[in-house]
Enzyme design. Structure first.
Site, mmCIF file in Angstrom:
data_model
loop_
_atom_site.group_PDB
_atom_site.id
_atom_site.type_symbol
_atom_site.label_atom_id
_atom_site.label_comp_id
_atom_site.label_asym_id
_atom_site.label_seq_id
_atom_site.Cartn_x
_atom_site.Cartn_y
_atom_site.Cartn_z
ATOM 1 N N ASN A 78 0.717 -1.197 -0.058
ATOM 2 C CA ASN A 78 0.122 0.069 0.038
ATOM 3 C C ASN A 78 0.814 1.213 -0.139
ATOM 4 O O ASN A 78 0.371 2.111 -0.608
ATOM 5 C CB ASN A 78 -0.842 0.039 1.278
ATOM 6 C CG ASN A 78 -1.508 1.494 1.542
ATOM 7 O OD1 ASN A 78 -2.410 1.648 0.867
ATOM 8 N ND2 ASN A 78 -1.016 2.109 2.503
ATOM 9 N N SER A 130 -3.195 2.839 -8.726
ATOM 10 C CA SER A 130 -4.120 4.076 -8.945
ATOM 11 C C SER A 130 -4.738 4.205 -10.382
ATOM 12 O O SER A 130 -4.218 3.730 -11.246
ATOM 13 C CB SER A 130 -2.921 5.208 -8.910
ATOM 14 O OG SER A 130 -3.687 6.282 -8.823
ATOM 15 N N TYR A 142 4.725 9.042 -10.616
ATOM 16 C CA TYR A 142 3.690 8.452 -10.045
ATOM 17 C C TYR A 142 2.667 7.543 -11.037
ATOM 18 O O TYR A 142 2.692 6.170 -10.806
ATOM 19 C CB TYR A 142 2.667 9.394 -9.364
ATOM 20 C CG TYR A 142 1.598 8.737 -8.552
ATOM 21 C CD1 TYR A 142 2.029 8.171 -7.312
ATOM 22 C CD2 TYR A 142 -0.093 8.899 -9.108
ATOM 23 C CE1 TYR A 142 0.962 7.548 -6.515
ATOM 24 C CE2 TYR A 142 -0.699 8.226 -7.961
ATOM 25 C CZ TYR A 142 -0.309 7.502 -6.901
ATOM 26 O OH TYR A 142 -1.299 6.908 -6.233
#
Length: 243
Positions: A78, A130, A142
């Site tokens: 996570n 994501s 990211y």
């Protein structure tokens, strides 16, 4: 009374990780929390280890100690960071930092837990990816790492299926964590615009991600592997008013 099943969760002291840890302890699991930050308080069945999971040697030493004394067959990767910036503003240092935590650390953790999973012919790995993996402005590093995490998820699923190990990812949409809310107050125009872009017309809650994680680590989820479950209020489907 049966012995609680162990699940190792990274970054379980705050936000989505905390919601996952809370949900899983309520479901009867024993949580092993690896985080740089201490949790506000320990849950009933929580074991906390303060560690920087980008330090591969520290992770290997810690995991050897944990798996020597306990059977840990479930892993939730996570922990992550964002480091937002437009392409021209992304530094090599920021890119490397996002890589180390979001992509390399999950691989090292999975490698360390794999021998025990293979020995038991059972395992559950859940990677928190994501929706940004599909593309998002100012998320070069990211988005790249989360897309890479989804690629590793599919690859591991194929490699490990023969050992009874499933590997899946969750792709959260906008989630109202403390960090998000601090920068996006509920009634701010920017927040309202975000909510209006979500088909279900509400922000996601950390508990929404926790519910998905609870499904994927369950013993009964043995026929679901290599998948990315987008928990995003319908945002990945496409704009509802598109022609």
């Amino acid at each position: 009374m049966s012995t609680p099943k162990n699940v190792l969760i990274t970054g379980a002291s705050r936000g989505i990780g905390r919601a996952i840890a809370t949900r899983l302890t309520h479901d009867g699991y024993r949580v092993i929390n690896l985080d740089k930050l201490e949790p506000p308080s320990l849950l009933k069945d929580e074991e906390f280890h303060q560690v920087d999971i980008t330090d591969s040697n520290a992770v290997k030493t810690l995991l050897q100690e944990i798996t020597h004394r306990a059977k840990v067959l479930r892993l939730v990767n996570n922990a992550g960071i964002i480091k937002p910036g437009a392409l021209e503003d992304v530094s090599a240092a920021d890119f490397d930092a996002v890589y180390a935590l979001n992509l390399k650390a999950p691989m090292v953790l999975a490698q360390q837990m794999l021998p025990q999973m293979r020995q038991e012919n059972f395992g559950r790995i859940v990677n928190i990816a994501s929706r940004a993996a599909l593309g998002k402005e100012e998320r070069t590093a990211y988005a790249a790492m989360k897309a890479g995490l989804q690629g590793m998820t599919r690859t591991w699923a194929l490699e490990l299926a023969q050992y009874g190990i499933t590997v899946n990812a969750i792709g959260p949409g906008p989630i109202a964590t403390e960090l998000f809310t601090s920068g996006n107050p509920p009634n701010a125009p920017k927040t309202i615009k975000i909510i209006e872009s979500i088909p279900v017309k509400r922000m996601g809650q950390p508990e929404d991600i926790a519910h998905a994680a609870a499904y994927l680590i369950d013993d009964r989820s043995s026929f679901t592997t290599g998948q990315t479950l987008y928990v995003c209020g319908g945002m990945t489907v496409g704009l509802s008013n598109a022609s």
